[in-house]
Design a protein around this motif. Structure first.
Motif, PDB file in Angstrom:
ATOM      1  N   TRP A  11      20.016  76.368  -3.028  1.00 19.53           N
ATOM      2  CA  TRP A  11      18.706  76.573  -3.639  1.00 19.53           C
ATOM      3  C   TRP A  11      18.786  76.300  -5.136  1.00 19.53           C
ATOM      4  O   TRP A  11      19.734  76.681  -5.791  1.00 19.53           O
ATOM      5  CB  TRP A  11      18.234  78.011  -3.422  1.00 19.53           C
ATOM      6  N   GLU A  12      17.759  75.640  -5.689  1.00 18.84           N
ATOM      7  CA  GLU A  12      17.684  75.365  -7.117  1.00 18.84           C
ATOM      8  C   GLU A  12      16.585  76.222  -7.745  1.00 18.84           C
ATOM      9  O   GLU A  12      15.449  76.205  -7.267  1.00 18.84           O
ATOM     10  CB  GLU A  12      17.350  73.891  -7.360  1.00 18.84           C
ATOM     11  N   PRO A  13      16.892  76.983  -8.791  1.00 20.10           N
ATOM     12  CA  PRO A  13      15.852  77.789  -9.444  1.00 20.10           C
ATOM     13  C   PRO A  13      14.823  76.903 -10.146  1.00 20.10           C
ATOM     14  O   PRO A  13      15.180  75.896 -10.763  1.00 20.10           O
ATOM     15  CB  PRO A  13      16.621  78.641 -10.442  1.00 20.10           C
ATOM     16  N   LYS A  14      13.573  77.282 -10.050  1.00 20.93           N
ATOM     17  CA  LYS A  14      12.470  76.547 -10.679  1.00 20.93           C
ATOM     18  C   LYS A  14      11.651  77.509 -11.528  1.00 20.93           C
ATOM     19  O   LYS A  14      11.785  78.721 -11.422  1.00 20.93           O
ATOM     20  CB  LYS A  14      11.574  75.902  -9.614  1.00 20.93           C
ATOM     21  N   ARG A  15      10.775  76.977 -12.377  1.00 22.90           N
ATOM     22  CA  ARG A  15      10.001  77.808 -13.319  1.00 22.90           C
ATOM     23  C   ARG A  15       8.571  78.097 -12.864  1.00 22.90           C
ATOM     24  O   ARG A  15       7.937  79.002 -13.375  1.00 22.90           O
ATOM     25  CB  ARG A  15       9.931  77.110 -14.686  1.00 22.90           C
ATOM     26  N   VAL A  16       8.029  77.323 -11.922  1.00 23.63           N
ATOM     27  CA  VAL A  16       6.625  77.482 -11.537  1.00 23.63           C
ATOM     28  C   VAL A  16       6.506  77.543 -10.015  1.00 23.63           C
ATOM     29  O   VAL A  16       7.082  76.720  -9.300  1.00 23.63           O
ATOM     30  CB  VAL A  16       5.768  76.305 -12.072  1.00 23.63           C
ATOM     31  N   ALA A  17       5.756  78.546  -9.541  1.00 24.61           N
ATOM     32  CA  ALA A  17       5.461  78.674  -8.116  1.00 24.61           C
ATOM     33  C   ALA A  17       4.054  78.144  -7.870  1.00 24.61           C
ATOM     34  O   ALA A  17       3.110  78.505  -8.576  1.00 24.61           O
ATOM     35  CB  ALA A  17       5.547  80.127  -7.677  1.00 24.61           C
ATOM     36  N   GLU A  18       3.929  77.274  -6.896  1.00 32.95           N
ATOM     37  CA  GLU A  18       2.619  76.777  -6.493  1.00 32.95           C
ATOM     38  C   GLU A  18       2.200  77.568  -5.256  1.00 32.95           C
ATOM     39  O   GLU A  18       2.871  77.508  -4.225  1.00 32.95           O
ATOM     40  CB  GLU A  18       2.703  75.278  -6.196  1.00 32.95           C
ATOM     41  N   LEU A  19       1.114  78.326  -5.383  1.00 34.99           N
ATOM     42  CA  LEU A  19       0.667  79.229  -4.338  1.00 34.99           C
ATOM     43  C   LEU A  19      -0.707  78.826  -3.830  1.00 34.99           C
ATOM     44  O   LEU A  19      -1.562  78.394  -4.613  1.00 34.99           O
ATOM     45  CB  LEU A  19       0.587  80.663  -4.878  1.00 34.99           C
ATOM     46  N   PRO A  25      16.391  67.752  -3.676  1.00 34.58           N
ATOM     47  CA  PRO A  25      15.618  66.641  -3.114  1.00 34.58           C
ATOM     48  C   PRO A  25      16.265  65.969  -1.899  1.00 34.58           C
ATOM     49  O   PRO A  25      15.569  65.396  -1.067  1.00 34.58           O
ATOM     50  CB  PRO A  25      15.504  65.638  -4.268  1.00 34.58           C
ATOM     51  N   ASP A  26      17.595  66.042  -1.784  1.00 37.44           N
ATOM     52  CA  ASP A  26      18.270  65.376  -0.668  1.00 37.44           C
ATOM     53  C   ASP A  26      18.350  66.246   0.592  1.00 37.44           C
ATOM     54  O   ASP A  26      18.959  65.861   1.568  1.00 37.44           O
ATOM     55  CB  ASP A  26      19.671  64.924  -1.092  1.00 37.44           C
ATOM     56  N   GLU A  27      17.725  67.429   0.573  1.00 37.01           N
ATOM     57  CA  GLU A  27      17.715  68.318   1.730  1.00 37.01           C
ATOM     58  C   GLU A  27      16.293  68.469   2.271  1.00 37.01           C
ATOM     59  O   GLU A  27      15.333  68.020   1.653  1.00 37.01           O
ATOM     60  CB  GLU A  27      18.281  69.687   1.339  1.00 37.01           C
TER      61      GLU A  27
END
Length: 123
Positions: free
Chosen positions: A25-33, A71-73
């Motif tokens: 898992w890669e941490p991200k800054r924005v959740a799209e809900l 992206p490759d998963e």
């Protein structure tokens, strides 16, 4: 009860109990809900920044973490959220706290009479 056990196992997995898998898992800054107001049938997409409160109707949504697959998963996203409802008492009563998965919304979901919420992506 089974769903609670699955949520617990997945939370441990993401928290680092299984380091080899947690690294996927890669941490991200924005959740799209995606949010649904069941009364008006209004569907909205909300971009919530990790650590900052966001609002929808009477809900206050705080995303504490948002992770996505590389992206490759196979695409998937997971967000740890705390959601409170200002209609349910002074200062807002917590109506949800936990992980939500984009590809498995039924595992852990907001149970609310007016609103429905699901994770679309983490960016």
């Amino acid at each position: 009860m089974r769903a609670r056990a699955i949520r617990g196992a997945l939370a441990l997995l993401l928290a680092g109990a299984a380091p080899a898998l947690a690294q996927e898992w890669e941490p991200k800054r924005v959740a799209e809900l995606q949010l649904l107001d069941k009364v008006t049938a209004r569907i909205s997409v909300l971009r919530a920044t990790v650590g900052e409160p966001a609002g929808f109707g009477t809900l206050t949504i705080r995303v504490a973490a948002c992770n996505a697959r590389p992206p490759d998963e196979v695409p998937d996203a997971v967000a740890w959220m705390e959601i409170s409802d200002s209609r349910r008492g002074a200062g807002g009563r917590q109506v949800f706290r936990g992980w939500m998965f984009a590809n498995a919304p039924g595992v852990s979901m907001l149970e609310h009479p007016v609103y429905d919420l699901r994770v679309l992506d983490c960016k």
